[in-house]
Design a protein around this motif. Structure first.
Motif, mmCIF file in Angstrom:
data_model
loop_
_atom_site.group_PDB
_atom_site.id
_atom_site.type_symbol
_atom_site.label_atom_id
_atom_site.label_comp_id
_atom_site.label_asym_id
_atom_site.label_seq_id
_atom_site.Cartn_x
_atom_site.Cartn_y
_atom_site.Cartn_z
ATOM 1 N N LYS A 156 -15.295 17.011 -35.055
ATOM 2 C CA LYS A 156 -15.692 18.415 -35.070
ATOM 3 C C LYS A 156 -17.197 18.555 -35.281
ATOM 4 N N ASP A 157 -17.670 19.788 -35.095
ATOM 5 C CA ASP A 157 -19.068 20.166 -35.368
ATOM 6 C C ASP A 157 -20.064 19.285 -34.617
ATOM 7 N N LEU A 158 -19.758 19.009 -33.381
ATOM 8 C CA LEU A 158 -20.640 18.189 -32.557
ATOM 9 C C LEU A 158 -21.728 19.041 -31.907
ATOM 10 N N PRO A 159 -22.913 18.473 -31.693
ATOM 11 C CA PRO A 159 -23.918 19.181 -30.902
ATOM 12 C C PRO A 159 -23.430 19.278 -29.460
ATOM 13 N N PHE A 160 -23.658 20.407 -28.818
ATOM 14 C CA PHE A 160 -23.188 20.575 -27.445
ATOM 15 C C PHE A 160 -24.276 21.231 -26.615
ATOM 16 N N ILE A 161 -24.130 21.119 -25.311
ATOM 17 C CA ILE A 161 -25.151 21.631 -24.403
ATOM 18 C C ILE A 161 -24.757 23.001 -23.877
ATOM 19 N N LYS A 162 -25.765 23.810 -23.583
ATOM 20 C CA LYS A 162 -25.526 25.116 -22.970
ATOM 21 C C LYS A 162 -25.776 25.021 -21.472
ATOM 22 N N PHE A 163 -25.048 25.837 -20.713
ATOM 23 C CA PHE A 163 -25.086 25.764 -19.260
ATOM 24 C C PHE A 163 -26.109 26.751 -18.682
ATOM 25 N N ALA A 164 -26.866 26.300 -17.710
ATOM 26 C CA ALA A 164 -27.718 27.183 -16.920
ATOM 27 C C ALA A 164 -26.908 27.715 -15.744
#
Length: 474
Positions: A156-164
């Motif tokens: 849990k609580d992993l860094p994640f990427i945001k989508f363009a």
């Protein structure tokens, strides 16, 4: 009088030339360095560093069975005893290992990667950036046709990427590729977007690639292509190379396609694509006049009992619109239909005999790779049929050359060297299936079609070793 006309024409030409001028950019009178102040450098570290935290290393294991040892004879104790040491030297099953990359897309452990990274794997292991701890991953779902897969780790609580929004991309935009090339660890390379909407590469069944010159090497597959903000614009997928290493031509699946597919895989574990049941090709220069210079996808085959067949579509129809969206080529139609759901009602516009028509179609479900929209190569050949010999497809010929029963026509048995037929693009072994509106089932049909369209340009549908092609000739 003739001379006066000639002189006035020359003067008119001279006047038109004098009106033409080359447009110049203003002269450069100032150069600005990115190092505005001493001790300052131009860097994208903040954007890249944040995105890099969401790019993981993926390792897979696959057990490869030795087909020889699968023979029941090798399991016979007498055989093992008789051959002794020789039996022990026979290679047993082996473990094949591979490396790739993936991108964390949610804090609860969902990771998107390429299907070819994890395809057939018995074990999938994920390593997070800056850590040596390994996490066992489970397969959530895969889309082999689009080469996208989603896996998940229990953390849990992993860094994640945001989508363009990949629809906003433009050629020349700055991008960075993040991945694990050659297993050396996390690596970032810089480039630009070289081209958009690339298809026909033969990499995936559904292609709409971003092309970039950012270095993408083996192991980068499944990694992130990000913009200067650190937003995901694509998933690195493939390269074109003569050596196996990067040569500046890399391809990534656009983020919008990744988002749609990943969401569906997480929700349902699979992708259900709409199925129209047509074979299609791009419109060629030879065919353009037939369709009033319109753009679209030319129908060159229709599957039995398919939605296209039930709607009344015919070979040589030019599909120009789907649900009000213009279709410029075969790849656009293929990708659009593939993005829609089975049982979805669509409205298409098509041109037949230079007249525009509209049809409402309920899409079917594409269940396997044999039922798909097929984009075939362009063929602009011209020429006569002189030098061509054909014969009816008999059961014996079908059996000898393993020709499927759903392909009908006449087989080209010989093409004279340097003949018009050879120039037109016919080859021995080709099967001529249709000439304009006449389906060819035997030599009588073939002769009838040639008589009907004698001296006229005609479209000929041909099945060959390299797929389906259209030959336009007199």
């Amino acid at each position: 009088m003739k001379y006066k006309v000639l002189i006035s024409t020359i003067l008119a030409g001279a006047l038109s030339l004098s009106a033409f001028s080359i447009q110049d950019m203003p002269n450069v009178n100032k150069r600005v360095s990115p190092d505005i102040a001493p001790g300052t450098i131009y860097s994208y570290n903040d954007s890249v560093q944040q995105a890099s935290k969401a790019v993981v290393n993926i390792s897979t294991q696959k057990k490869i069975k030795n087909q020889m040892t699968n023979n029941p004879m090798f399991n016979d104790p007498f055989f093992q005893q008789f051959f002794g040491d020789l039996y022990s030297q026979i290679p047993k099953d082996r473990i094949e290992r591979a490396l790739g990359s993936g991108v964390i897309i949610s804090p609860d452990g969902y990771i998107v990667t390429n299907n070819h990274v994890i395809d057939g794997a018995d074990k999938i292991t994920v390593t997070l950036p800056g850590s040596t701890q390994e996490y066992s991953a489970t397969l959530v779902g895969a889309d082999p046709d689009g080469d996208i897969a989603v896996i998940r780790i229990n953390k849990k609580d992993l860094p994640f990427i945001k989508f363009a929004n990949s629809s906003d991309l433009r050629m020349g935009d700055l991008v960075f590729a993040i991945g694990n090339p050659f297993g050396v660890g996390e690596t970032v390379t810089q480039g630009i977007i070289s081209a958009l909407n690339k298809n026909g590469m033969g990499i995936n069944n559904y292609e709409n690639f971003i092309q970039t010159d950012a270095s993408i090497n083996p192991g980068n597959s499944g990694g992130a292509l990000i913009d200067s903000r650190g937003a995901l614009v694509g998933i690195n997928t493939a390269i074109i190379s003569r050596t196996g290493g990067n040569q500046g031509i890399g391809f990534a699946i656009p983020s919008n396609m990744v988002k749609t597919t990943a969401t569906e895989l997480i929700k349902n574990g699979k992708i259900e694509r709409g199925y129209l049941g047509v074979g299609i090709q791009d419109i060629t220069n030879d065919l353009r006049g037939t369709y009033n210079d319109k753009q679209g996808a030319v129908v060159i085959s229709i599957e039995k009992d398919s939605p296209a067949k039930k709607s009344g579509l015919m070979v040589w129809d030019l599909i120009t619109e789907v649900n009000g969206q213009k279709i410029d080529n075969a790849a656009e139609l293929k990708n659009l239909i593939g993005s829609l759901s089975p049982n979805q009602k669509i409205t298409i516009k098509y041109i037949r005999n230079k007249q525009e028509h509209t049809a409402t179609i309920i899409l079917g479900e594409r269940k396997n790779s044999s039922k798909k929209e097929v984009t075939v190569p362009k063929d602009n050949a011209q020429g006569q049929l002189s030098g061509l010999k054909v014969e009816t497809l008999t059961p014996q010929i079908r059996q000898r050359y393993k020709i499927p029963n759903d392909i009908n026509g006449v087989m080209v048995t010989s093409v004279a060297e340097n003949s018009p037929a050879e120039d037109a693009g016919f080859m021995q072994g080709d099967i001529i299936s249709q000439i304009e509106d006449i389906s060819i089932k035997n030599t009588a049909d073939f002769t009838k079609a040639l008589d009907k369209y004698k001296g006229k340009l005609k479209r000929i549908l041909v099945y060959g070793n390299n797929g389906i092609k259209t030959i336009v000739t007199k």
